[in-house]
Motif scaffolding. Sequence first.
Motif, PDB file in Angstrom:
ATOM      1  N   GLY A 161       0.865  -1.095  -0.054  1.00 41.70           N
ATOM      2  CA  GLY A 161      -0.186  -0.168  -0.157  1.00 41.70           C
ATOM      3  C   GLY A 161       0.786   1.374  -0.041  1.00 41.70           C
ATOM      4  N   GLY A 162       0.315   2.238  -0.594  1.00 47.12           N
ATOM      5  CA  GLY A 162       0.852   3.596  -0.638  1.00 47.12           C
ATOM      6  C   GLY A 162       2.191   3.940  -1.326  1.00 47.12           C
ATOM      7  N   GLY A 163       2.600   2.749  -1.867  1.00 47.04           N
ATOM      8  CA  GLY A 163       3.921   2.962  -2.808  1.00 47.04           C
ATOM      9  C   GLY A 163       5.194   3.712  -2.060  1.00 47.04           C
ATOM     10  N   GLY A 164       5.053   3.012  -0.733  1.00 46.96           N
ATOM     11  CA  GLY A 164       6.589   3.446   0.061  1.00 46.96           C
ATOM     12  C   GLY A 164       7.677   2.842  -0.524  1.00 46.96           C
ATOM     13  N   ALA A 165       7.242   1.336  -1.018  1.00 49.32           N
ATOM     14  CA  ALA A 165       8.593   0.533  -1.291  1.00 49.32           C
ATOM     15  C   ALA A 165       9.313   0.939  -2.696  1.00 49.32           C
ATOM     16  CB  ALA A 165       8.169  -1.105  -1.379  1.00 49.32           C
ATOM     17  N   GLY A 166       8.414   1.360  -3.560  1.00 47.71           N
ATOM     18  CA  GLY A 166       8.809   1.960  -4.770  1.00 47.71           C
ATOM     19  C   GLY A 166       9.688   3.183  -4.629  1.00 47.71           C
ATOM     20  N   GLY A 167       9.074   4.055  -3.487  1.00 51.23           N
ATOM     21  CA  GLY A 167       9.660   5.472  -3.378  1.00 51.23           C
ATOM     22  C   GLY A 167      11.068   5.237  -2.583  1.00 51.23           C
ATOM     23  N   TYR A 168      11.178   3.845  -1.870  1.00 48.02           N
ATOM     24  CA  TYR A 168      12.568   3.742  -1.460  1.00 48.02           C
ATOM     25  C   TYR A 168      13.426   3.411  -2.364  1.00 48.02           C
ATOM     26  CZ  TYR A 168      15.820   1.904   2.161  1.00 48.02           C
ATOM     27  OH  TYR A 168      17.319   1.805   2.561  1.00 48.02           O
ATOM     28  N   ALA A 169      13.131   2.529  -3.338  1.00 53.08           N
ATOM     29  CA  ALA A 169      13.880   1.920  -4.427  1.00 53.08           C
ATOM     30  C   ALA A 169      14.244   3.369  -5.157  1.00 53.08           C
ATOM     31  CB  ALA A 169      13.213   1.117  -5.290  1.00 53.08           C
ATOM     32  N   LYS A 170      13.630   4.187  -5.477  1.00 56.23           N
ATOM     33  CA  LYS A 170      13.948   5.424  -6.101  1.00 56.23           C
ATOM     34  C   LYS A 170      14.713   6.410  -5.385  1.00 56.23           C
ATOM     35  CE  LYS A 170      12.138   9.365  -8.586  1.00 56.23           C
ATOM     36  NZ  LYS A 170      11.002  10.144  -9.157  1.00 56.23           N
ATOM     37  N   TYR A 171      14.588   6.528  -4.008  1.00 55.84           N
ATOM     38  CA  TYR A 171      15.384   7.133  -3.190  1.00 55.84           C
ATOM     39  C   TYR A 171      16.865   6.488  -3.122  1.00 55.84           C
ATOM     40  CZ  TYR A 171      17.760   8.669   0.981  1.00 55.84           C
ATOM     41  OH  TYR A 171      18.600   9.290   1.870  1.00 55.84           O
ATOM     42  N   ILE A 172      17.017   5.151  -3.072  1.00 51.85           N
ATOM     43  CA  ILE A 172      18.324   4.735  -2.837  1.00 51.85           C
ATOM     44  C   ILE A 172      18.922   4.590  -4.164  1.00 51.85           C
ATOM     45  CG2 ILE A 172      17.647   3.376  -0.657  1.00 51.85           C
ATOM     46  CD1 ILE A 172      17.787   0.924  -2.610  1.00 51.85           C
ATOM     47  N   GLY A 173      18.318   4.603  -5.439  1.00 49.53           N
ATOM     48  CA  GLY A 173      19.045   4.727  -6.793  1.00 49.53           C
ATOM     49  C   GLY A 173      19.236   6.178  -7.242  1.00 49.53           C
ATOM     50  N   THR A 174      18.658   7.008  -6.596  1.00 50.10           N
ATOM     51  CA  THR A 174      18.801   8.385  -7.286  1.00 50.10           C
ATOM     52  C   THR A 174      19.493   9.509  -6.174  1.00 50.10           C
ATOM     53  OG1 THR A 174      16.710   9.043  -6.659  1.00 50.10           O
ATOM     54  CG2 THR A 174      17.143   8.135  -8.884  1.00 50.10           C
ATOM     55  N   GLY A 205      11.405   2.375 -13.601  1.00 51.70           N
ATOM     56  CA  GLY A 205       9.905   2.319 -13.465  1.00 51.70           C
ATOM     57  C   GLY A 205       9.444   0.982 -13.252  1.00 51.70           C
ATOM     58  N   THR A 206       9.962  -0.148 -13.700  1.00 54.11           N
ATOM     59  CA  THR A 206       9.562  -1.634 -13.539  1.00 54.11           C
ATOM     60  C   THR A 206       9.782  -1.978 -11.991  1.00 54.11           C
ATOM     61  OG1 THR A 206       9.985  -1.955 -15.761  1.00 54.11           O
ATOM     62  CG2 THR A 206       9.852  -3.685 -14.468  1.00 54.11           C
ATOM     63  N   VAL A 207      10.747  -1.585 -11.639  1.00 54.94           N
ATOM     64  CA  VAL A 207      11.071  -1.887 -10.241  1.00 54.94           C
ATOM     65  C   VAL A 207      10.319  -1.256  -9.277  1.00 54.94           C
ATOM     66  CG1 VAL A 207      13.025  -1.468  -8.234  1.00 54.94           C
ATOM     67  CG2 VAL A 207      13.790  -2.128 -10.411  1.00 54.94           C
ATOM     68  N   MET A 208       9.872   0.022  -9.603  1.00 50.50           N
ATOM     69  CA  MET A 208       9.241   0.732  -8.563  1.00 50.50           C
ATOM     70  C   MET A 208       7.418   0.305  -8.633  1.00 50.50           C
ATOM     71  SD  MET A 208      10.404   4.810  -9.258  1.00 50.50           S
ATOM     72  CE  MET A 208       8.853   5.422  -8.106  1.00 50.50           C
ATOM     73  N   GLN A 209       7.148  -0.075  -9.756  1.00 48.95           N
ATOM     74  CA  GLN A 209       5.830  -0.770  -9.922  1.00 48.95           C
ATOM     75  C   GLN A 209       5.602  -1.963  -9.386  1.00 48.95           C
ATOM     76  OE1 GLN A 209       4.435  -1.134 -14.138  1.00 48.95           O
ATOM     77  NE2 GLN A 209       2.649  -2.207 -13.356  1.00 48.95           N
ATOM     78  N   GLU A 210       6.692  -2.992  -9.520  1.00 45.07           N
ATOM     79  CA  GLU A 210       6.863  -4.439  -8.869  1.00 45.07           C
ATOM     80  C   GLU A 210       6.684  -3.946  -7.489  1.00 45.07           C
ATOM     81  OE1 GLU A 210       9.716  -8.165  -8.468  1.00 45.07           O
ATOM     82  OE2 GLU A 210      10.335  -6.522  -9.591  1.00 45.07           O
ATOM     83  N   LEU A 211       7.506  -2.962  -6.844  1.00 48.38           N
ATOM     84  CA  LEU A 211       7.556  -2.889  -5.437  1.00 48.38           C
ATOM     85  C   LEU A 211       6.424  -2.216  -4.666  1.00 48.38           C
ATOM     86  CD1 LEU A 211      11.205  -1.847  -5.091  1.00 48.38           C
ATOM     87  CD2 LEU A 211      10.306  -4.039  -4.269  1.00 48.38           C
ATOM     88  N   ASN A 212       5.804  -1.531  -5.423  1.00 52.88           N
ATOM     89  CA  ASN A 212       4.353  -0.819  -4.971  1.00 52.88           C
ATOM     90  C   ASN A 212       3.331  -1.872  -4.922  1.00 52.88           C
ATOM     91  OD1 ASN A 212       5.753   1.697  -4.682  1.00 52.88           O
ATOM     92  ND2 ASN A 212       5.165   2.655  -6.571  1.00 52.88           N
ATOM     93  N   GLU A 213       3.463  -2.708  -5.827  1.00 56.03           N
ATOM     94  CA  GLU A 213       2.197  -3.853  -6.139  1.00 56.03           C
ATOM     95  C   GLU A 213       2.525  -4.755  -5.035  1.00 56.03           C
ATOM     96  OE1 GLU A 213       1.949  -4.479 -10.118  1.00 56.03           O
ATOM     97  OE2 GLU A 213       1.138  -2.463 -10.475  1.00 56.03           O
ATOM     98  N   TYR A 214       3.612  -4.921  -4.449  1.00 56.86           N
ATOM     99  CA  TYR A 214       4.221  -6.230  -3.852  1.00 56.86           C
ATOM    100  C   TYR A 214       3.547  -6.147  -2.290  1.00 56.86           C
ATOM    101  CZ  TYR A 214       6.868  -9.992  -1.762  1.00 56.86           C
ATOM    102  OH  TYR A 214       7.270 -11.116  -0.922  1.00 56.86           O
ATOM    103  N   PRO A 215       2.763  -7.337  -2.015  1.00 55.80           N
ATOM    104  CA  PRO A 215       2.028  -7.205  -0.792  1.00 55.80           C
ATOM    105  C   PRO A 215       2.682  -7.648   0.435  1.00 55.80           C
ATOM    106  CG  PRO A 215       1.180  -9.094  -2.122  1.00 55.80           C
ATOM    107  CD  PRO A 215       2.452  -8.151  -2.860  1.00 55.80           C
ATOM    108  N   GLY A 216       3.816  -8.270   0.337  1.00 59.05           N
ATOM    109  CA  GLY A 216       4.780  -8.912   1.383  1.00 59.05           C
ATOM    110  C   GLY A 216       5.713  -7.952   2.103  1.00 59.05           C
ATOM    111  N   ASN A 217       6.667  -8.699   2.791  1.00 58.71           N
ATOM    112  CA  ASN A 217       7.613  -7.700   3.558  1.00 58.71           C
ATOM    113  C   ASN A 217       8.983  -7.545   2.602  1.00 58.71           C
ATOM    114  OD1 ASN A 217       6.439  -7.598   6.086  1.00 58.71           O
ATOM    115  ND2 ASN A 217       7.425  -9.286   7.012  1.00 58.71           N
ATOM    116  N   ILE A 218       9.441  -6.504   2.668  1.00 57.91           N
ATOM    117  CA  ILE A 218      10.556  -6.235   1.886  1.00 57.91           C
ATOM    118  C   ILE A 218      11.746  -5.808   2.837  1.00 57.91           C
ATOM    119  CG2 ILE A 218      11.688  -4.650  -0.061  1.00 57.91           C
ATOM    120  CD1 ILE A 218       8.395  -4.294  -0.783  1.00 57.91           C
ATOM    121  N   TRP A 219      12.836  -6.628   3.035  1.00 58.36           N
ATOM    122  CA  TRP A 219      13.912  -5.958   3.772  1.00 58.36           C
ATOM    123  C   TRP A 219      14.847  -5.061   3.147  1.00 58.36           C
ATOM    124  CZ3 TRP A 219      11.508 -10.738   3.767  1.00 58.36           C
ATOM    125  CH2 TRP A 219      11.046 -11.261   4.817  1.00 58.36           C
TER     126      TRP A 219
END
Length: 191
Positions: free
Chosen positions: A15-28, A62-76
Amino acid sequence: MARLIVKSPYIKGGGGGGAGGYAKYIGTRDGVELLPSGYMEYMSERPRSHGLFGDEDNVDMGTVMQELNEYPGNIWTHIVSLKREDAERLGYDHAAQWRNLLRTHRNEIAEAMHIPPSDFRWYAAFHNEGDHPHVHMMAWSAKPGQGYLSQDGIRQIKSKLANDIFGRRCSTSMNRNLPPEMIWYGEPGQR
């Protein structure tokens, strides 16, 4: 004392796109090192380039962010860090060496996280930061609900990475009389 620091918090997906946003943050973010290769050399000079890497050389943000934003489980969100002097002395002051290390140990990291290697997904980025060059690694299972990480699992990850980082140096060093702090990779006082 030479030492490797490993922290392993996690983000709850779904929910909320936090994981995709985190990927963008660490990558940029400032300090991220880009890994050019062929066409990517051209891309790395563009303003929207990023420093994410994983099992494959060409990572589409973009693909990474989408995958992570849609992923319902835990992401370490592992953070693996060295002191500046150790990183420089051992060759871990650039992204290519960290990428090679993580690729080499991806299956062992997966096993420590109780994820079959075939289901293990990960991306990382190297930050050449001041006194502590480090890598951020996002890791999860392709099957939500699969995998967990205990304190013992974190110790296993730290041990595998430390033995590779420091062990290679010790085994190839011309000076076989290294001080004990260069050989011990556990926490202080745990000999």
